[in-house]
Design an enzyme around this catalytic site. Structure first.
Site, short mmCIF file in Angstrom:
data_model
loop_
_atom_site.label_atom_id
_atom_site.label_comp_id
_atom_site.label_asym_id
_atom_site.label_seq_id
_atom_site.Cartn_x
_atom_site.Cartn_y
_atom_site.Cartn_z
N SER A 230 0.81 -1.21 0.00
CA SER A 230 0.00 0.00 0.00
C SER A 230 0.85 1.27 0.00
O SER A 230 1.64 1.45 -0.90
CB SER A 230 -0.97 -0.05 1.19
OG SER A 230 -2.10 0.69 0.87
N LYS A 234 3.95 2.06 -2.54
CA LYS A 234 4.28 3.25 -3.33
C LYS A 234 5.78 3.52 -3.13
O LYS A 234 6.51 3.86 -4.07
CB LYS A 234 3.45 4.45 -2.88
CG LYS A 234 1.90 4.21 -2.91
CD LYS A 234 1.12 5.43 -2.46
CE LYS A 234 -0.22 5.16 -1.80
NZ LYS A 234 -1.30 4.65 -2.57
N TRP A 321 -10.60 0.39 -4.13
CA TRP A 321 -9.95 1.69 -3.86
C TRP A 321 -8.59 1.77 -4.57
O TRP A 321 -8.17 2.82 -5.04
CB TRP A 321 -9.79 1.79 -2.33
CG TRP A 321 -9.24 3.05 -1.76
CD1 TRP A 321 -8.08 3.17 -1.05
CD2 TRP A 321 -9.82 4.35 -1.78
NE1 TRP A 321 -7.92 4.47 -0.63
CE2 TRP A 321 -8.98 5.21 -1.06
CE3 TRP A 321 -11.00 4.88 -2.34
CZ2 TRP A 321 -9.24 6.57 -0.89
CZ3 TRP A 321 -11.26 6.23 -2.17
CH2 TRP A 321 -10.40 7.06 -1.45
N HIS A 372 -7.80 -5.55 1.41
CA HIS A 372 -6.55 -4.79 1.28
C HIS A 372 -5.58 -5.24 2.38
O HIS A 372 -5.77 -4.92 3.54
CB HIS A 372 -6.94 -3.32 1.47
CG HIS A 372 -5.79 -2.36 1.39
ND1 HIS A 372 -5.14 -2.07 0.22
CD2 HIS A 372 -5.20 -1.61 2.35
CE1 HIS A 372 -4.21 -1.18 0.45
NE2 HIS A 372 -4.21 -0.89 1.74
C1 GCU Z 1 -5.28 4.75 2.35
C2 GCU Z 1 -4.78 5.53 1.16
C3 GCU Z 1 -4.08 4.65 0.15
C4 GCU Z 1 -3.04 3.80 0.83
C5 GCU Z 1 -3.65 3.04 1.99
C6 GCU Z 1 -2.68 2.21 2.82
O1 GCU Z 1 -6.33 3.94 1.96
O2 GCU Z 1 -5.85 6.22 0.60
O3 GCU Z 1 -3.48 5.41 -0.87
O4 GCU Z 1 -2.43 2.93 -0.10
O5 GCU Z 1 -4.25 3.96 2.88
O6 GCU Z 1 -1.52 2.57 2.93
O7 GCU Z 1 -3.11 1.20 3.39
#
Ligand code: GCU
Length: 390
Positions: A230, A234, A321, A372
């Site tokens: 997540s 990134k 998402w 997720h």
């Molecule tokens: C939030 C955010 C995402 C990210 C996520 C996470 O949902 O909007 O961009 O990837 O957190 O880090 O679990």
């Protein structure tokens, strides 16, 4: 008053979540920036032109517009073995608890690196290193607490070393306090619109851990796999894009400003990520709020920067998402750069079904059933990718 504020908060949450598109039919028509056309409009046809001209140009576009500059200089670095257990995991592995301290301008930061190396290894071990964005319990060095987020025993049993560090050592994941870490070493970045911010700081940390691996004889430095989930995914993408010492990149459910195409405007969007997490990306990125189509890049180009090294991107079926389809399409678009290196992608033409992994180099992908998360299922497939490398 309190009730009113709670109701208002709930309303804002509902409006926000409804405002995000989850309907494929509503994805707007879009044109992706061409990987192989330079800013000057020139076509790129050779590996040399890619490596000498277009690749550096794309890297700079990502630095300037999204993740910020990546500082490469520091005064010194020091590695200290704080604790060692030669018979960890019932004798299967050696635990090394290492402090990586980096000094610049009389300031320093400390990355606490946990590393398990298999005891039966006859040569230096390839290593999976996780950028941990969740609780530290997930990487319990005593192994009393076990977690699918970092299934260290499974990785060791498969013949790999396994390591982790926590993002809070580099930049607290908080819009008020994120500068209390690496950015204290590089305060000039805070003043620059294209300066490093939290995600850049986490990726910078991965590179300092790589510096350490280059000094640890137990580690096969040609086979370091950087893993993130997540927001950590990134960071793993950005780390591998700008530091070519990482042999393989794993980006798990990384979604918006990770492995998913921004122009699809599906699930999370740039305005939303910049509003909720203003400390993740640089100031320039805010100019693209609601203006995805004006970005000089899209995320398929970040994946392209990792070529010819293998990349594994994942999604989860209930995690719209993070736009699973947009992630798959970004990988497909990046295939052309791997082709320049004579590599044929094993990805199918359309997104594979749920729980139908394609753990094959150079571009691996799966969409796991469920939420997720980063799980033992995901890790099992990352190991399969490593095993099917030529
Ligand atoms: C939030 C955010 C995402 C990210 C996520 C996470 O949902 O909007 O961009 O990837 O957190 O880090 O679990």
């Amino acid at each position: 008053m309190k009730q009113f504020l709670t109701a208002l908060f709930l309303l804002v949450c509902i409006v926000n979540s409804v405002a995000q598109n989850y309907d494929e039919a509503k994805v707007p028509a879009y044109v992706l920036p061409e990987i192989f056309t330079t800013s000057a409009g020139q076509g790129v046809k050779s590996r040399k032109a890619w490596e000498d001209v277009r690749r550096p140009e794309i890297l700079k576009l990502f630095e300037d517009n999204i993740y910020g500059q990546m500082p490469k200089d520091y005064d010194s670095i020091r590695y200290t073995l704080k604790n060692e257990d030669k018979a960890a995991m019932n004798g299967k592995a050696r635990l090394k608890d290492v402090a990586v301290q980096v000094f610049r301008n009389k300031k320093s930061i400390q990355i606490n690196l946990l590393l398990f190396v298999p005891n039966n290894a006859k040569k230096p071990s390839p290593v999976f290193v996780l950028i941990n964005n969740r609780g530290k319990d997930n990487t319990d060095p005593t192994r009393k607490i076990k977690s699918g987020f970092w299934p260290a025993e499974m990785v060791i049993d498969s013949g790999y070393a396994v390591a982790a560090f926590h993002v809070s050592d580099l930049a607290p994941d908080n819009k008020e306090t994120y500068m209390n870490g690496v950015l204290q070493l590089y305060p000039e970045h805070l003043k620059a619109d294209n300066g490093m911010r939290a995600i850049g700081a986490w990726a910078w940390g991965a590179s300092r851990v790589m510096d350490y691996f280059e000094n640890d004889k137990d580690i096969d430095v040609k086979n370091v796999i950087v893993v993130g989930h997540s927001r950590g995914g990134k960071a793993s993408l950005w780390a591998a894009a700008q530091d070519q010492r990482f042999a393989v990149c794993v980006t798990n459910c990384s979604g918006n400003t990770g492995a998913a195409l921004a122009r699809r405007q599906f699930g999370e969007r740039i305005t939303r990520i910049n509003t909720t997490f203003p400390h993740w990306f640089n100031n320039n990125y805010k100019k693209f709020n609601d203006k995805e189509n004006e970005l000089p890049v899209d995320q398929h180009m970040l994946i392209a920067l990792i070529a010819p090294r293998p990349l594994y991107a994942t999604n989860a079926s209930k995690d719209l998402w993070a736009d699973p389809t947009g992630t798959f399409l970004a990988l497909k678009k990046a295939e052309e750069v791997y082709a320049l290196y004579g590599m044929k992608s094993k990805l199918p033409a359309n997104p594979p079904g749920i729980n139908v992994p394609v753990p094959k180099p150079p571009l691996a992908y799966h969409n796991r059933e469920g939420e997720h998360d980063l799980t033992a299922y995901d890790w099992g497939n990352f190991i399969k990718l490593m095993r099917s490398r030529p």
